[in-house]
Design an enzyme around this catalytic site. Structure first.
Site, PDB file in Angstrom:
ATOM      1  N   GLU A  46       0.851  -1.194   0.000  1.00  0.00           N
ATOM      2  CA  GLU A  46       0.000   0.000   0.000  1.00  0.00           C
ATOM      3  C   GLU A  46       0.886   1.242   0.000  1.00  0.00           C
ATOM      4  O   GLU A  46       1.612   1.503   0.953  1.00  0.00           O
ATOM      5  CB  GLU A  46      -0.919   0.023   1.215  1.00  0.00           C
ATOM      6  N   ARG A  82      -4.824   9.006   2.435  1.00  0.00           N
ATOM      7  CA  ARG A  82      -5.704   9.025   3.591  1.00  0.00           C
ATOM      8  C   ARG A  82      -5.785  10.453   4.124  1.00  0.00           C
ATOM      9  O   ARG A  82      -4.777  11.046   4.510  1.00  0.00           O
ATOM     10  CB  ARG A  82      -5.169   8.073   4.667  1.00  0.00           C
ATOM     11  N   GLU A  86     -10.194  10.780   7.907  1.00  0.00           N
ATOM     12  CA  GLU A  86     -10.152   9.315   7.876  1.00  0.00           C
ATOM     13  C   GLU A  86      -8.886   8.772   8.545  1.00  0.00           C
ATOM     14  O   GLU A  86      -8.521   7.612   8.358  1.00  0.00           O
ATOM     15  CB  GLU A  86     -10.218   8.819   6.431  1.00  0.00           C
ATOM     16  N   HIS A 141     -13.494   4.773   7.857  1.00  0.00           N
ATOM     17  CA  HIS A 141     -12.793   4.588   9.132  1.00  0.00           C
ATOM     18  C   HIS A 141     -13.516   5.331  10.245  1.00  0.00           C
ATOM     19  O   HIS A 141     -14.072   6.406  10.019  1.00  0.00           O
ATOM     20  CB  HIS A 141     -11.348   5.106   9.047  1.00  0.00           C
ATOM     21  N   LYS A 168     -14.155  -1.799   2.451  1.00  0.00           N
ATOM     22  CA  LYS A 168     -13.270  -1.858   3.623  1.00  0.00           C
ATOM     23  C   LYS A 168     -13.770  -0.914   4.713  1.00  0.00           C
ATOM     24  O   LYS A 168     -14.047   0.257   4.462  1.00  0.00           O
ATOM     25  CB  LYS A 168     -11.844  -1.468   3.219  1.00  0.00           C
ATOM     26  N   ARG A 210      -7.982  -9.456  12.315  1.00  0.00           N
ATOM     27  CA  ARG A 210      -6.831  -9.473  11.403  1.00  0.00           C
ATOM     28  C   ARG A 210      -6.390 -10.897  11.080  1.00  0.00           C
ATOM     29  O   ARG A 210      -5.698 -11.118  10.087  1.00  0.00           O
ATOM     30  CB  ARG A 210      -5.663  -8.698  12.014  1.00  0.00           C
ATOM     31  N   SER A 230       1.471   1.209  11.217  1.00  0.00           N
ATOM     32  CA  SER A 230       0.837   2.415  10.675  1.00  0.00           C
ATOM     33  C   SER A 230      -0.588   2.546  11.178  1.00  0.00           C
ATOM     34  O   SER A 230      -1.256   3.528  10.910  1.00  0.00           O
ATOM     35  CB  SER A 230       0.831   2.374   9.141  1.00  0.00           C
ATOM     36  N   GLN A 234      -1.618  -3.600  14.233  1.00  0.00           N
ATOM     37  CA  GLN A 234      -0.983  -4.296  13.116  1.00  0.00           C
ATOM     38  C   GLN A 234       0.096  -5.251  13.618  1.00  0.00           C
ATOM     39  O   GLN A 234       0.753  -5.002  14.616  1.00  0.00           O
ATOM     40  CB  GLN A 234      -0.385  -3.298  12.124  1.00  0.00           C
TER      41      GLN A 234
END
Length: 422
Positions: A46, A82, A86, A141, A168, A210, A230, A234
């Site tokens: 990404e 982004r 968001e 988001h 998403k 996840r 990020s 994660q």
């Protein structure tokens, strides 16, 4: 659900792809970060462009993406800007956002593009991406809260209706039940939607979202390079891939068999017999909840109420993704939630056991104290009334229906196993 890329590779099938966000303000720095992500094993890289100093210069976007494409090798590129609302750094009005994202779309360098679905520019960008054969990830988001289960599903369906290729949604959980809602909504979306989804409950609480995408329906999941998150929660790519492969191996062992139905239809008895015949582990949902909570089911109902108990049921259902196949004897009310019914469909086969009220009354004789929902209803008519209230939910859940009146345990087990193998 899955979609095909131009190279005939599917998103939304099998083990979720791993996407790794990278960001750098210079071409040299971006190339280095892309190479690191590729070396770590990212399936999708990404490109987070919201911090680029020349973001509104089309030539800069094209140059940076061309360099990133060369460095990416076989990994797919997902382009993302982004904006601050968001959770990102870019401050762009709709016109500037449209121009920057469209420049990336028509550059011929990206495979997927993130489009914030609430932006006024979203419809025009979806059209541009379709014309350029770039897959769209419509995104939303919420860094402050998690909406209701129905609202989560509504937002995902809105993205589908807008024409997105992948929907998403990422939300911040404040408590465990927020993660539960996300999993329930994801399972419902998997069964109802024609496009893949990516659903994320952020932070440590939401780790399950996840890892369990193959079961609950995420086309890809986001990992990070070692020591670099990020977004909250994660997981480094290597550890993430290991966990995803563990889930996949368990998934390949075969489906769960869920036994649902009214109290007294024989779920526990049949569950024990099926476990013995198949050598599969038996999960008694009520017993598991009581053991984990440290209280009996009537005590939970008495102190915290039915809604709290239903939340415990759902959390135990979600935890099954870590265990592979088995026989699950469900409490009588577990199938009442639409999201629970969807979770069971995602995890395996659902068998509805039935019996007449007269049969159930005979089987439950003397058990009123341990059946909170039958308090003051332990009559044939009381049972019939409660059964009728639950009938539509049971019928919606049961893929296979087996009547238990007048049949031996062996006969019932034989019918279940024969029908589950079809």
């Amino acid at each position: 659900m899955e979609i095909q890329t131009a190279e005939n590779e599917a998103y939304g099938a099998g083990t979720p792809r791993i996407a790794v966000p990278v960001s750098a303000g210079s071409e040299e720095g971006l190339v280095r970060r892309v190479e690191e992500a590729r070396a770590a094993g990212a399936d999708i890289i990404e490109i987070r462009a919201d911090a680029w100093p020349q973001l509104q210069e089309g030539a800069c976007i094209g140059r940076m993406l061309t360099a990133a494409k060369k460095a990416a090798g076989s990994a797919k590129l997902l382009f993302t800007i982004r904006t601050r609302p968001e959770g990102g750094q870019a401050e762009l009005d709709d016109e500037a956002y449209l121009l920057a994202v469209k420049t990336a779309i028509i550059s011929g360098t990206v495979d997927l593009v993130d489009i914030e679905y609430r932006r006024a520019a979203a419809p025009a960008l979806i059209e541009a991406a379709r014309a350029s054969h770039v897959k769209t990830v419509l995104s939303g988001h919420d860094f402050h809260a998690t909406p209701s289960e129905d609202e989560i599903l509504h937002r995902l369906l809105t993205m589908e209706h807008m024409g997105g290729d992948i929907a998403k949604l990422a939300c911040m959980p404040e408590e465990d039940r927020d993660v539960t809602r996300m999993c329930l909504a994801a399972a419902r979306a998997r069964l109802q939607m024609k496009i893949p989804t990516v659903t994320i409950s952020m932070g440590e609480k939401g780790i399950v979202t996840r890892l369990a995408g193959e079961i609950f329906g995420s086309a890809f999941t986001f990992g990070c390079l070692d020591g670099e998150e990020s977004a909250p929660g994660q997981i480094p790519v290597g550890r993430l891939r290991q966990k995803l492969e563990e889930v996949h191996r368990l998934r390949e062992q075969g489906p769960f068999i869920f036994l649902i139905g009214f109290m007294g239809t024989g779920k526990s008895t049949i569950g024990e017999a099926l476990s013995e015949k198949t050598s599969l582990p038996l999960c008694e949902m009520d017993a598991r909840i009581a053991a984990r909570d440290g209280r009996t089911i009537p005590e939970i109902f008495e102190k915290d109420g039915e809604e709290y108990f239903r939340d415990l049921e759902t959390r135990e259902l979600i935890r099954l993704y870590e265990e592979g196949r088995g026989i699950v004897s469900c409490g009588g009310g577990l199938a009442l939630r639409e999201g629970n019914r969807a979770l069971m469909r995602c995890l395996g086969r659902t068998v509805l056991l039935t019996a007449e009220p007269k049969t159930i009354l005979a089987r439950l004789s003397g058990q009123a104290a341990g059946r909170p929902n039958l308090k003051n209803r332990m009559t044939e008519e009381g049972i019939r009334t409660l059964m009728e209230k639950r009938r539509s939910a049971y019928e919606a859940a049961g893929e296979i229906v087996v009547a238990t009146d007048g049949k031996s345990v062996d006969e019932i087990c034989g019918e279940i196993l024969a029908r589950c193998s079809r």
